[in-house]
Design a protein around this motif. Structure first.
Motif, PDB file in Angstrom:
ATOM      1  N   ALA A   1      -5.408 -22.545   8.752  1.00 36.02           N
ATOM      2  CA  ALA A   1      -5.768 -22.775  10.149  1.00 36.02           C
ATOM      3  C   ALA A   1      -6.029 -21.455  10.856  1.00 36.02           C
ATOM      4  O   ALA A   1      -5.290 -20.485  10.677  1.00 36.02           O
ATOM      5  CB  ALA A   1      -4.658 -23.536  10.862  1.00 36.02           C
ATOM      6  N   SER A   2      -7.073 -21.413  11.647  1.00 32.83           N
ATOM      7  CA  SER A   2      -7.417 -20.199  12.382  1.00 32.83           C
ATOM      8  C   SER A   2      -7.040 -20.297  13.863  1.00 32.83           C
ATOM      9  O   SER A   2      -7.345 -19.399  14.641  1.00 32.83           O
ATOM     10  CB  SER A   2      -8.922 -19.918  12.263  1.00 32.83           C
ATOM     11  OG  SER A   2      -9.668 -21.011  12.789  1.00 32.83           O
ATOM     12  N   ASP A   3      -6.386 -21.401  14.218  1.00 33.16           N
ATOM     13  CA  ASP A   3      -6.063 -21.607  15.635  1.00 33.16           C
ATOM     14  C   ASP A   3      -4.582 -21.860  15.881  1.00 33.16           C
ATOM     15  O   ASP A   3      -4.179 -22.155  17.009  1.00 33.16           O
ATOM     16  CB  ASP A   3      -6.867 -22.784  16.184  1.00 33.16           C
ATOM     17  CG  ASP A   3      -6.610 -24.079  15.417  1.00 33.16           C
ATOM     18  OD1 ASP A   3      -5.951 -24.015  14.342  1.00 33.16           O
ATOM     19  OD2 ASP A   3      -7.057 -25.137  15.884  1.00 33.16           O
ATOM     20  N   LYS A   4      -3.745 -21.740  14.832  1.00 33.63           N
ATOM     21  CA  LYS A   4      -2.321 -21.960  15.056  1.00 33.63           C
ATOM     22  C   LYS A   4      -1.485 -21.225  14.018  1.00 33.63           C
ATOM     23  O   LYS A   4      -1.931 -20.964  12.895  1.00 33.63           O
ATOM     24  CB  LYS A   4      -1.986 -23.460  15.006  1.00 33.63           C
ATOM     25  CG  LYS A   4      -2.234 -24.104  13.638  1.00 33.63           C
ATOM     26  CD  LYS A   4      -1.818 -25.569  13.640  1.00 33.63           C
ATOM     27  CE  LYS A   4      -2.050 -26.208  12.264  1.00 33.63           C
ATOM     28  NZ  LYS A   4      -1.632 -27.627  12.243  1.00 33.63           N
ATOM     29  N   LYS A   5      -0.289 -20.886  14.424  1.00 31.01           N
ATOM     30  CA  LYS A   5       0.673 -20.236  13.544  1.00 31.01           C
ATOM     31  C   LYS A   5       1.366 -21.312  12.712  1.00 31.01           C
ATOM     32  O   LYS A   5       1.801 -22.334  13.258  1.00 31.01           O
ATOM     33  CB  LYS A   5       1.696 -19.475  14.391  1.00 31.01           C
ATOM     34  CG  LYS A   5       2.753 -18.713  13.618  1.00 31.01           C
ATOM     35  CD  LYS A   5       3.652 -17.958  14.588  1.00 31.01           C
ATOM     36  CE  LYS A   5       4.735 -17.185  13.873  1.00 31.01           C
ATOM     37  NZ  LYS A   5       5.596 -16.418  14.832  1.00 31.01           N
ATOM     38  N   GLU A   6       1.466 -21.093  11.401  1.00 33.08           N
ATOM     39  CA  GLU A   6       2.104 -22.103  10.561  1.00 33.08           C
ATOM     40  C   GLU A   6       2.797 -21.478   9.365  1.00 33.08           C
ATOM     41  O   GLU A   6       2.341 -20.483   8.791  1.00 33.08           O
ATOM     42  CB  GLU A   6       1.077 -23.131  10.080  1.00 33.08           C
ATOM     43  CG  GLU A   6      -0.045 -22.564   9.241  1.00 33.08           C
ATOM     44  CD  GLU A   6      -1.005 -23.637   8.754  1.00 33.08           C
ATOM     45  OE1 GLU A   6      -0.588 -24.800   8.654  1.00 33.08           O
ATOM     46  OE2 GLU A   6      -2.171 -23.305   8.473  1.00 33.08           O
TER      47      GLU A   6
ATOM     48  N   ASP B   1      -0.366 -16.290  10.766  1.00 32.40           N
ATOM     49  CA  ASP B   1      -0.455 -16.234  12.238  1.00 32.40           C
ATOM     50  C   ASP B   1      -1.804 -15.627  12.621  1.00 32.40           C
ATOM     51  O   ASP B   1      -2.027 -14.426  12.462  1.00 32.40           O
ATOM     52  CB  ASP B   1       0.677 -15.380  12.790  1.00 32.40           C
ATOM     53  CG  ASP B   1       0.678 -15.325  14.313  1.00 32.40           C
ATOM     54  OD1 ASP B   1      -0.227 -15.916  14.936  1.00 32.40           O
ATOM     55  OD2 ASP B   1       1.587 -14.690  14.881  1.00 32.40           O
ATOM     56  N   PRO B   2      -2.724 -16.438  13.140  1.00 36.23           N
ATOM     57  CA  PRO B   2      -4.057 -15.937  13.512  1.00 36.23           C
ATOM     58  C   PRO B   2      -4.023 -14.824  14.553  1.00 36.23           C
ATOM     59  O   PRO B   2      -4.961 -14.027  14.651  1.00 36.23           O
ATOM     60  CB  PRO B   2      -4.765 -17.179  14.066  1.00 36.23           C
ATOM     61  CG  PRO B   2      -4.014 -18.329  13.518  1.00 36.23           C
ATOM     62  CD  PRO B   2      -2.590 -17.876  13.388  1.00 36.23           C
ATOM     63  N   ASP B   3      -2.953 -14.763  15.342  1.00 35.62           N
ATOM     64  CA  ASP B   3      -2.857 -13.750  16.386  1.00 35.62           C
ATOM     65  C   ASP B   3      -2.217 -12.448  15.899  1.00 35.62           C
ATOM     66  O   ASP B   3      -2.127 -11.477  16.656  1.00 35.62           O
ATOM     67  CB  ASP B   3      -2.042 -14.283  17.568  1.00 35.62           C
ATOM     68  CG  ASP B   3      -2.731 -15.455  18.255  1.00 35.62           C
ATOM     69  OD1 ASP B   3      -3.978 -15.452  18.303  1.00 35.62           O
ATOM     70  OD2 ASP B   3      -2.019 -16.355  18.722  1.00 35.62           O
TER      71      ASP B   3
END
Length: 267
Positions: free
Chosen positions: A165-170, A211-213
């Motif tokens: 996922a590029s929009d949420k931390k997982e 984590d994308p961020d």
């Protein structure tokens, strides 16, 4: 002055060679470089006034005092024994290779029989001395958490081609150290280093988070026993040329060589 040969000519090898030449030239001279791609070895060797080598026999022909590996765990398994038997000490950056019990024990026996040393640098973390203290005290519990940008985890065998996922931390993995290094062979050398130092190769828990961020590789190691507890967090920028690795890995090998050459040594 001791001579050094390098296996690998990627981003970390370039940092190591450049900084060793800049900071430790009174104690070490890099004499040879070997890489999978001949042009890469030629480029790095030329910048060092060293020999570019196509084979391990070529690399060892100068009888280097120390061989430093930056080529991945398969290279460690292929070359480590011969390096020691030939009479060189060995620095292993790809510590994940030592998660293989049979290989690690065989390598230890080879080093002992050859009267050589195998050095394991801190790499992207630190405090391996503290972790060894916990191991000697016994009853240690270890949790190793890694947080990285999803892009740096792409291509890992564990993901089976899946895009993160590029929009949420997982959290994408929770499990043992051997399973972690097999599933993410280019990402969790630190987990193997911490587990070996603390004596918890089969008991430690590894958690990997995408984590994308995240703009850093973040490693958090928690240890506790009946008398002590410790938590170590290290955040480092990924190498721009190789996002799966931290530049601190190369610097830690420079620090190791500095320590070995010094009359006063830290542990």
């Amino acid at each position: 002055m001791k001579t050094v040969a390098v296996i690998g000519a990627g981003a970390l090898a370039h940092i190591f060679c450049r900084e060793t030449q800049r900071l430790l030239s009174d104690d070490y001279r890099i004499v040879a470089v070997m890489a999978r791609h001949e042009e890469h070895a030629n480029e790095l060797a030329e910048s060092l006034d060293a020999d570019a080598c196509a084979t391990l026999d070529d690399l060892l022909s100068s009888f280097p005092d120390i061989v430093v590996e930056f080529a991945g765990r398969e290279a460690v398994k292929e070359y480590a024994q011969r390096v020691l038997e030939h009479g060189s000490d060995l620095v292993i950056a790809s510590i994940g290779a030592l998660a293989d019990d049979a290989f690690r024990k065989h390598l230890e026996a080879t080093a002992k029989e050859s009267h050589r040393k195998v050095y394991l640098p801190n790499g992207a973390i630190g405090a391996l001395d503290l972790m060894q203290t916990f191991a000697l005290m016994g009853n240690v519990e270890v949790v190793i958490s890694n947080t990285k940008a999803p892009k740096s985890l792409e291509g890992a065998p564990y993901l089976n081609g899946e895009t993160l996922a590029s929009d949420k931390k997982e959290v994408i993995f929770t499990g043992s150290v051997p399973d972690a290094i097999n599933g993410f062979p280019k990402n969790v050398n630190v987990a193997v280093a911490a587990a070996l130092a603390s004596g918890t190769l089969y008991d430690a828990t590894v958690q990997i988070t995408g984590d994308p961020d995240s703009t850093e590789n973040i490693h958090r190691i928690r240890l506790k026993n009946n008398l002590m507890r410790a938590e170590l967090t290290v955040a480092s920028k990924p190498d721009p040329a190789n996002p799966k690795s931290s530049t601190s890995t190369a610097w830690s090998v420079v620090a190791l060589l500095k320590n070995l050459a010094s009359p006063v040594q830290f542990f």
